[in-house]
Design a protein around this motif. Structure first.
Motif, short mmCIF file in Angstrom:
data_model
loop_
_atom_site.label_atom_id
_atom_site.label_comp_id
_atom_site.label_asym_id
_atom_site.label_seq_id
_atom_site.Cartn_x
_atom_site.Cartn_y
_atom_site.Cartn_z
N GLU A 36 -2.92 -16.09 4.94
CA GLU A 36 -1.60 -16.42 4.40
C GLU A 36 -0.92 -15.21 3.75
N ALA A 37 -1.62 -14.12 3.61
CA ALA A 37 -1.06 -12.96 2.94
C ALA A 37 -0.07 -12.22 3.83
N ARG A 38 0.80 -11.47 3.18
CA ARG A 38 1.74 -10.59 3.88
C ARG A 38 1.63 -9.20 3.26
N ALA A 39 1.87 -8.17 4.06
CA ALA A 39 1.62 -6.81 3.59
C ALA A 39 2.75 -5.87 3.97
N VAL A 40 2.92 -4.87 3.13
CA VAL A 40 3.90 -3.80 3.35
C VAL A 40 3.18 -2.47 3.17
N GLY A 41 3.35 -1.57 4.12
CA GLY A 41 2.74 -0.25 4.04
C GLY A 41 3.79 0.84 4.07
N VAL A 42 3.57 1.89 3.30
CA VAL A 42 4.50 3.02 3.21
C VAL A 42 3.74 4.31 3.43
N ASP A 43 4.24 5.14 4.33
CA ASP A 43 3.60 6.43 4.59
C ASP A 43 4.61 7.33 5.30
N LEU A 52 6.00 -2.06 8.01
CA LEU A 52 5.69 -0.66 7.76
C LEU A 52 6.97 0.15 7.58
N HIS A 53 6.93 1.07 6.62
CA HIS A 53 8.08 1.93 6.33
C HIS A 53 7.65 3.38 6.39
N ARG A 54 8.40 4.18 7.16
CA ARG A 54 8.16 5.63 7.13
C ARG A 54 9.03 6.18 5.99
N ALA A 55 8.39 6.45 4.87
CA ALA A 55 9.12 6.86 3.67
C ALA A 55 8.18 7.54 2.70
N ASP A 56 8.75 8.25 1.75
CA ASP A 56 8.00 8.86 0.67
C ASP A 56 7.54 7.76 -0.28
N ALA A 57 6.23 7.61 -0.46
CA ALA A 57 5.71 6.54 -1.30
C ALA A 57 6.24 6.63 -2.73
N ASP A 82 11.57 -1.65 -3.39
CA ASP A 82 11.63 -2.97 -2.77
C ASP A 82 12.08 -3.94 -3.85
N PRO A 83 13.10 -4.74 -3.58
CA PRO A 83 13.61 -5.61 -4.64
C PRO A 83 12.64 -6.72 -5.07
N ALA A 84 11.72 -7.07 -4.20
CA ALA A 84 10.76 -8.13 -4.53
C ALA A 84 9.49 -7.52 -5.10
N GLY A 85 8.82 -8.25 -5.99
CA GLY A 85 7.58 -7.78 -6.56
C GLY A 85 6.38 -8.09 -5.67
N PHE A 86 5.28 -7.40 -5.94
CA PHE A 86 4.07 -7.57 -5.16
C PHE A 86 2.94 -8.08 -6.05
N ASP A 87 2.07 -8.91 -5.46
CA ASP A 87 0.92 -9.43 -6.19
C ASP A 87 -0.19 -8.40 -6.32
N LEU A 88 -0.22 -7.45 -5.38
CA LEU A 88 -1.22 -6.39 -5.42
C LEU A 88 -0.59 -5.11 -4.89
N VAL A 89 -0.77 -4.02 -5.63
CA VAL A 89 -0.33 -2.70 -5.18
C VAL A 89 -1.57 -1.83 -5.01
N LEU A 90 -1.74 -1.28 -3.83
CA LEU A 90 -2.86 -0.39 -3.51
C LEU A 90 -2.38 1.05 -3.58
N CYS A 91 -3.14 1.89 -4.25
CA CYS A 91 -2.83 3.33 -4.28
C CYS A 91 -4.15 4.08 -4.47
N LEU A 92 -4.83 4.31 -3.37
CA LEU A 92 -6.17 4.91 -3.40
C LEU A 92 -6.14 6.31 -2.79
N ASP A 144 0.86 -1.19 0.00
CA ASP A 144 0.00 0.00 0.00
C ASP A 144 0.89 1.23 0.00
N LEU A 145 0.86 1.99 -1.09
CA LEU A 145 1.64 3.21 -1.23
C LEU A 145 0.81 4.39 -0.70
#
Length: 244
Positions: free
Chosen positions: A60-67, A91-96, A101-111, A42-43
């Motif tokens: 079974e899912a895993r998630a990464v959030g950036v804000d 979670l990462h405190r960073a500019d979206a 991230d070197p690995a790809g994601f199955d779903l990218v959220l940007c709402l 989630d960007l």
């Protein structure tokens, strides 16, 4: 008033920071998450509400959030721990817009975060960089569902167009919509009235707080702005796959 505090208070009764009802959120996620053990990004995750719902529905899912908001990330972290999903959320405190991230994601959220990237198409270009093969993007952005007034354009910017043109631009940029939802009038109004109402109610309940007057002013200003562009404003959420 601190921006993080204002946002937290305004979304107290409507935690999803988009004009979408709970049923709509669940339906969008059902169509967007491609596999049970998906890796989801989630960007601009805010308090992590989209990710927490994804993890609850897919054990079974895993998630990464950036804000950039540390208070919002702290709330997301605490909510994940309470839900027993803390080990599946990073979670990462960073500019979206600058996150990698070197690995790809199955779903990218940007709402509702296109402003961070400079518009809808740059948002999708950034999301594409994070996709694993077969991955999907769930994007949400505004459009004009009627001719906007000059005041509405001044408030929201000149980058929006009607729904037909918005989808055409997305398709021309190399994406295929596989599902979509246009927010209903009820969803749009419910979001805005909750935003202004929650903020105003907090201010009235805490008259001695130094931020009370600013909260009332912010609620009044937002309500006036919404009245100015309400009849023309729309919001569309699209589940997209890259076009071969």
């Amino acid at each position: 008033m601190n921006r993080d505090l204002m946002s937290h208070l305004a979304h107290a009764d409507h935690p999803i920071a988009d004009p979408l009802g709970d049923d709509t959120v669940q339906r969008l996620l059902r169509r967007a998450v491609p596999v049970p053990d998906a890796r989801v990004l989630d960007l601009g995750c805010g308090g992590g509400e989209w990710l927490l719902r994804t993890l609850a529905a897919h054990p079974e899912a895993r998630a990464v959030g950036v804000d950039l908001s540390e208070p919002a990330l702290a709330r997301a972290r605490a909510a994940a721990e309470t839900a027993g999903a803390g080990d599946r959320l990073t979670l990462h405190r960073a500019d979206a817009a600058a996150f990698t991230d070197p690995a790809g994601f199955d779903l990218v959220l940007c709402l509702g975060v296109a402003h961070v990237f400079g518009g809808l198409l740059p948002t999708l270009a950034a999301a594409r960089e994070h996709l694993a093969p077969g991955g999907r993007v769930l994007v949400g952005d505004a459009y004009w569902q009627a001719e906007p007034s000059p005041a509405a354009v001044e408030m929201l910017g000149e980058g929006y167009t009607d729904l037909h043109s918005t989808v055409d631009r997305v398709v021309a940029a190399g994406w295929t919509p596989v599902y979509g939802h246009t927010s209903t009038r009820h969803e749009l109004d419910d979001y805005e009235w909750n935003w202004t109402g929650s903020l105003a109610a907090w201010a009235l309940d805490h008259p001695e707080d130094p931020d009370s007057a600013d909260a009332l002013k912010a609620a009044d200003a937002h309500r006036r702005e919404w009245a100015a562009y309400r009849d023309a404003f729309g919001f569309v959420s699209l589940v997209l796959r890259p076009t071969p």
